[in-house]
Write a protein that holds these residues in place. Structure first.
Motif, PDB file in Angstrom:
ATOM      1  N   GLY A  83       8.882 -20.455  -0.006  1.00 40.65           N
ATOM      2  CA  GLY A  83       9.929 -20.029   0.911  1.00 40.65           C
ATOM      3  C   GLY A  83       9.371 -19.385   2.169  1.00 40.65           C
ATOM      4  N   PRO A  84      10.208 -19.094   3.158  1.00 34.97           N
ATOM      5  CA  PRO A  84       9.744 -18.567   4.447  1.00 34.97           C
ATOM      6  C   PRO A  84       9.103 -17.188   4.370  1.00 34.97           C
ATOM      7  N   THR A  85       9.409 -16.405   3.321  1.00 34.31           N
ATOM      8  CA  THR A  85       8.794 -15.079   3.186  1.00 34.31           C
ATOM      9  C   THR A  85       7.581 -15.101   2.255  1.00 34.31           C
ATOM     10  N   ASN A  86       7.069 -16.292   1.954  1.00 32.00           N
ATOM     11  CA  ASN A  86       5.809 -16.411   1.227  1.00 32.00           C
ATOM     12  C   ASN A  86       4.690 -16.083   2.207  1.00 32.00           C
ATOM     13  N   MET A  87       4.353 -14.808   2.277  1.00 34.02           N
ATOM     14  CA  MET A  87       3.444 -14.276   3.294  1.00 34.02           C
ATOM     15  C   MET A  87       2.466 -13.304   2.655  1.00 34.02           C
ATOM     16  N   PRO A  88       1.311 -13.081   3.304  1.00 32.45           N
ATOM     17  CA  PRO A  88       0.390 -12.042   2.826  1.00 32.45           C
ATOM     18  C   PRO A  88       0.966 -10.657   3.063  1.00 32.45           C
ATOM     19  N   ASN A  89       0.352  -9.670   2.434  1.00 26.88           N
ATOM     20  CA  ASN A  89       0.851  -8.292   2.490  1.00 26.88           C
ATOM     21  C   ASN A  89      -0.189  -7.341   3.065  1.00 26.88           C
ATOM     22  N   ILE A  90       0.268  -6.171   3.464  1.00 28.39           N
ATOM     23  CA  ILE A  90      -0.610  -5.023   3.695  1.00 28.39           C
ATOM     24  C   ILE A  90      -0.391  -4.083   2.523  1.00 28.39           C
ATOM     25  N   ARG A  91      -1.500  -3.627   1.909  1.00 28.52           N
ATOM     26  CA  ARG A  91      -1.405  -2.738   0.755  1.00 28.52           C
ATOM     27  C   ARG A  91      -2.252  -1.491   1.004  1.00 28.52           C
ATOM     28  N   LEU A  92      -1.665  -0.343   0.737  1.00 38.45           N
ATOM     29  CA  LEU A  92      -2.385   0.919   0.826  1.00 38.45           C
ATOM     30  C   LEU A  92      -2.307   1.615  -0.524  1.00 38.45           C
ATOM     31  N   GLU A  93      -3.444   1.807  -1.165  1.00 36.33           N
ATOM     32  CA  GLU A  93      -3.473   2.652  -2.358  1.00 36.33           C
ATOM     33  C   GLU A  93      -3.424   4.099  -1.877  1.00 36.33           C
ATOM     34  N   ILE A  94      -2.579   4.893  -2.506  1.00 35.89           N
ATOM     35  CA  ILE A  94      -2.375   6.264  -2.027  1.00 35.89           C
ATOM     36  C   ILE A  94      -2.347   7.253  -3.189  1.00 35.89           C
ATOM     37  N   ASP A  95      -2.589   8.510  -2.849  1.00 40.95           N
ATOM     38  CA  ASP A  95      -2.269   9.636  -3.722  1.00 40.95           C
ATOM     39  C   ASP A  95      -0.961  10.200  -3.183  1.00 40.95           C
ATOM     40  N   PRO A  96       0.155   9.980  -3.869  1.00 37.41           N
ATOM     41  CA  PRO A  96       1.466  10.329  -3.306  1.00 37.41           C
ATOM     42  C   PRO A  96       1.686  11.825  -3.119  1.00 37.41           C
ATOM     43  N   ASN A  97       1.082  12.641  -3.997  1.00 38.44           N
ATOM     44  CA  ASN A  97       1.278  14.095  -3.947  1.00 38.44           C
ATOM     45  C   ASN A  97       2.753  14.480  -4.017  1.00 38.44           C
ATOM     46  N   VAL A  98       3.535  13.663  -4.724  1.00 42.16           N
ATOM     47  CA  VAL A  98       4.956  13.985  -4.910  1.00 42.16           C
ATOM     48  C   VAL A  98       5.112  15.079  -5.953  1.00 42.16           C
ATOM     49  N   ASN A  99       4.305  14.989  -7.028  1.00 43.58           N
ATOM     50  CA  ASN A  99       4.269  16.040  -8.038  1.00 43.58           C
ATOM     51  C   ASN A  99       2.894  16.029  -8.689  1.00 43.58           C
ATOM     52  N   SER A 100       2.620  17.011  -9.525  1.00 42.01           N
ATOM     53  CA  SER A 100       1.276  17.169 -10.081  1.00 42.01           C
ATOM     54  C   SER A 100       0.896  16.046 -11.035  1.00 42.01           C
TER      55      SER A 100
END
Length: 275
Positions: free
Chosen positions: A150-167
């Protein structure tokens, strides 16, 4: 780290500023500019080189995030497709790009599709995610890729993160899924990830923030999901990738992160400073 500045008494003839405070003001302005520029500035750009002579290039396939036997390689071109002329017929920067090839049904795993991330695990480590304000890339999309997924069959940008939302929540992957490329069989213009497509977070962070693959977020909503919780997420890695879903064979160039563009060339990744 707090910067320390020794500001003594200014006398004419010693500093050339008399008692006007110009020297002190220059120091303060300089410190402010350094702080602004360093937000999401790659460490390699700040340090310059590993040994004072050789340019730093910490980009490559992130092996632990690779499934199957996909391809993510720096290459010449692509040029074309045939009959295409003008700026869309060649990579937007230099003469090369990042070529990506993934298959949809080539492993014994579930799902059977491949996955690859080509990125940098060094230069962005510890940077503030909330300091990211410009992001996106150019893509070489083909009609065949549209047929595969389909038209949205596209590559991505990915960032692994430490969210720091909670401990208890110290890891998530932030994924940008682009909208359809405005052109096929040619190089696209810049696709702005802050205004098009959607973002989501994996794992518990997605559930906590409400930005999941099922409940998609805009870039603004994503950042608000952290700021309203007084979270200060930090970056672990940055990558361009594809999978695990549909077969895709194409290329990416000109990955933009704030005021820097990463030009994928056959001999390495070049950092270009853009405004």
């Amino acid at each position: 780290m707090k910067a320390r500045y020794a500001v003594g008494r200014s006398t004419a003839g010693r500093s050339g500023t008399g008692r006007s405070g110009t020297g002190r003001w220059s120091v303060l302005v300089g410190a402010l500019l350094v702080a602004l520029v360093s937000a999401f500035l790659p460490a390699s750009a700040a340090a310059g080189t590993d040994d004072g002579r050789t340019p730093v290039d910490h980009w490559g396939v992130i092996t632990r995030n690779t499934v199957g036997s996909p391809v993510a390689a720096l290459r010449n071109g692509p040029y074309g497709s045939f009959g295409v002329a003008g700026t869309s017929a060649r990579p937007p920067y230099g003469r090369g790009s990042l070529g990506i090839e993934v298959a949809d049904n080539s492993t014994t795993l579930s799902p059977p599709s491949e996955k690859v991330d080509f990125g940098n695990e060094v230069d962005f480590y510890g940077k503030s995610l909330l300091g990211l304000r410009r992001v996106g890339f150019h893509v070489f999309q083909t009609g065949e890729n549209v047929t595969y997924g389909g038209p949205t069959n596209m590559p991505n940008i990915r960032l692994e993160i430490d969210p720091n939302v909670n401990s208890a929540d110290d890891y998530s992957t932030l994924v940008w899924v682009p909208a359809a490329s405005p052109v096929t069989n040619a190089w696209s213009p810049f696709i702005d990830a802050t205004t098009t497509g959607y973002w989501y977070l994996t794992g518990a962070t997605g559930t906590t923030t409400g930005c999941t693959q099922a409940a998609r977020c805009t870039f603004a909503a994503l950042k608000a999901a952290f700021t309203t919780r007084n979270a200060r997420p930090t970056v672990l890695t940055v990558a361009v990738g594809k999978g695990r879903d549909f077969m895709w064979i194409g290329a990416v160039d000109g990955l933009r992160l704030n005021d820097y563009v990463y030009d994928f060339e056959p001999d390495g990744v070049k950092t270009l400073h853009k405004r």
